[in-house]
Design an enzyme around this catalytic site. Structure first.
Site, PDB file in Angstrom:
ATOM      1  N   LYS A  27       0.841  -1.205   0.000  1.00 35.33           N
ATOM      2  CA  LYS A  27       0.000   0.000   0.000  1.00 35.33           C
ATOM      3  C   LYS A  27       0.876   1.254   0.000  1.00 35.33           C
ATOM      4  O   LYS A  27       0.648   2.186  -0.764  1.00 35.33           O
ATOM      5  CB  LYS A  27      -0.939  -0.008   1.214  1.00 35.33           C
ATOM      6  CG  LYS A  27      -2.069  -1.022   1.057  1.00 35.33           C
ATOM      7  CD  LYS A  27      -2.822  -1.310   2.345  1.00 35.33           C
ATOM      8  CE  LYS A  27      -3.819  -2.456   2.100  1.00 35.33           C
ATOM      9  NZ  LYS A  27      -4.509  -2.890   3.310  1.00 35.33           N
ATOM     10  N   GLN A  41      -4.781  -1.502   9.490  1.00 36.40           N
ATOM     11  CA  GLN A  41      -4.643  -2.836   8.907  1.00 36.40           C
ATOM     12  C   GLN A  41      -5.243  -3.877   9.848  1.00 36.40           C
ATOM     13  O   GLN A  41      -4.875  -3.965  11.013  1.00 36.40           O
ATOM     14  CB  GLN A  41      -3.152  -3.137   8.628  1.00 36.40           C
ATOM     15  CG  GLN A  41      -2.924  -4.442   7.896  1.00 36.40           C
ATOM     16  CD  GLN A  41      -3.509  -4.452   6.489  1.00 36.40           C
ATOM     17  OE1 GLN A  41      -3.350  -3.502   5.733  1.00 36.40           O
ATOM     18  NE2 GLN A  41      -4.225  -5.517   6.139  1.00 36.40           N
ATOM     19  N   ASP A  77     -11.342   2.705   3.919  1.00 34.13           N
ATOM     20  CA  ASP A  77     -11.763   1.299   3.814  1.00 34.13           C
ATOM     21  C   ASP A  77     -13.283   1.191   3.705  1.00 34.13           C
ATOM     22  O   ASP A  77     -13.812   0.125   3.375  1.00 34.13           O
ATOM     23  CB  ASP A  77     -11.295   0.513   5.044  1.00 34.13           C
ATOM     24  CG  ASP A  77     -10.035  -0.302   4.769  1.00 34.13           C
ATOM     25  OD1 ASP A  77      -9.790  -0.625   3.593  1.00 34.13           O
ATOM     26  OD2 ASP A  77      -9.322  -0.621   5.738  1.00 34.13           O
TER      27      ASP A  77
END
Ligand code: NDP
Length: 306
Positions: A53, A97, A120
């Site tokens: 990422k 994460q 997200d």
């Protein structure tokens, strides 16, 4: 019939190029979209994801910040960090994460993120907007699947779409996105009585189950579009021979011998490939789209906020 390939690597590249071009335009106005990626603990898979990422941000001209915290971090400590990131003007996206270590209350952390920075798309506000079909940040993997279907000109409106899996991250948002695009949507899960019968009615099948090669050709209607979200590992030669056709077996067996596994989707490519009109491979299908969509969400968050 042999299925045509839904090439996620290619679609991801198209998305990344679009993001990089727009990031260039924003740079001319002195704006650089920024993503904070938070990693708690030492999960090796998480470390790999976080690394790619951050690298993708750099490649596209976005600012990124990797924040690593020790495995014993408490909920309160992580909440403190989220509050700080919420307040920073140079940070447009916050990604925690997952999975987090067991002592951390994941739901509380995700709900603490400013919905405007929730790249997200897991915050209840963004979930609510998705349900209502309003503008908001949408989870990256299902959003990427829609981009892939659009790229290949697959008709969604009016199609019978069957989503296998009902997770908050993939299955549910996927079903909603298809519904908003006017598909007739069925959601299947582990309690579905006759999975094969449901799937065999589908024009579009999205498999997000987490079971290697569970969906076989017998499930699939001739000419269906099949998207394989699953990421599983096959570790034995016997499994590889069952799952893959002659064309692919040798390379896959070599991979198992070399690194102990090969990546397998939820769909059996050998038998499904014979019936489907389109099939996304694993790897090289949905996987690359997820990070590309994270970049797009970070850009969108920056554009909306600044
Ligand atoms: P979850 O484990 O959260 O959900 C799996 C879903 O599959 C559940 O709804 C479960 O039903 C259903 N299921 C399990 N077994 C069966 C069965 N025998 N028949 C029908 N349905 C079944 O997984 P995720 O949604 O997070 O991920 C799904 C897959 O996608 C995984 O392989 C994951 O690695 C992959 N993935 C890939 C990504 C990518 O970037 N390519 C991103 C995210 C995930 P129930 O609810 O009843 O338990």
């Amino acid at each position: 019939m042999s299925a045509r390939v839904l090439n996620g690597t290619l679609v991801a590249e198209v998305i990344r190029q679009g993001v990089a071009a727009r990031v260039g335009e924003l740079a001319a106005r002195g704006i650089r979209p920024g993503l904070a990626v938070v990693l708690v603990g030492e999960n090796p898979a998480s470390r790999v994801y976080v690394g790619s990422k951050v690298r993708t941000c750099e490649a596209l001209g976005l600012y990124s910040e990797k924040i690593e915290l020790p495995v014993e971090t408490t909920t309160e400590q992580l909440l403190g960090l989220v509050v700080e990131l919420n307040e920073r003007d140079d940070i447009d996206g916050i990604l925690i994460q997952l999975p987090l270590p067991p002592q951390i209350e994941t739901r509380r952390i995700l709900e603490a993120i400013d919905p405007a920075k929730d790249v997200d798309g897991f915050h209840a506000v963004n979930v609510g907007r998705l349900v209502r079909g309003e503008e908001g940040l949408v989870p990256c993997t299902p959003a990427g699947v829609i981009e892939m279907l659009d790229h290949y000109g697959i008709d969604i409106a009016g199609a019978n779409a069957v989503v296998i899996g009902r997770s908050d991250i993939v299955g549910k948002p996927m079903a909603l996105l298809l519904l908003h695009r006017h598909a007739t949507v069925t959601i299947c899960h582990s309690r579905t009585r006759d999975l094969a019968a449901e799937v065999s009615r589908a024009d579009i099948v999205i498999a997000a189950i987490g079971r290697a090669a569970m969906v076989t050709g017998e499930f699939i209607r001739e000419g269906a579009v099949v998207v394989d979200v699953g990421m599983n590992r096959a570790t034995t030669a016997e499994e590889v021979r069952r799952i893959f056709g002659d064309a692919e077996q040798a390379a896959r067996l070599e991979e198992v011998a070399r690194r102990g596994y090969t990546l397998v989707g939820d769909v059996e490519p050998r038998t499904v490939g014979e019936k489907a009109a389109w099939l996304s491979p694993v790897p090289g299908g949905v996987g690359p789209l997820t990070i590309a969509m994270l970049m797009k969400n970070t850009l969108r968050a920056a554009e909306a906020r600044r």
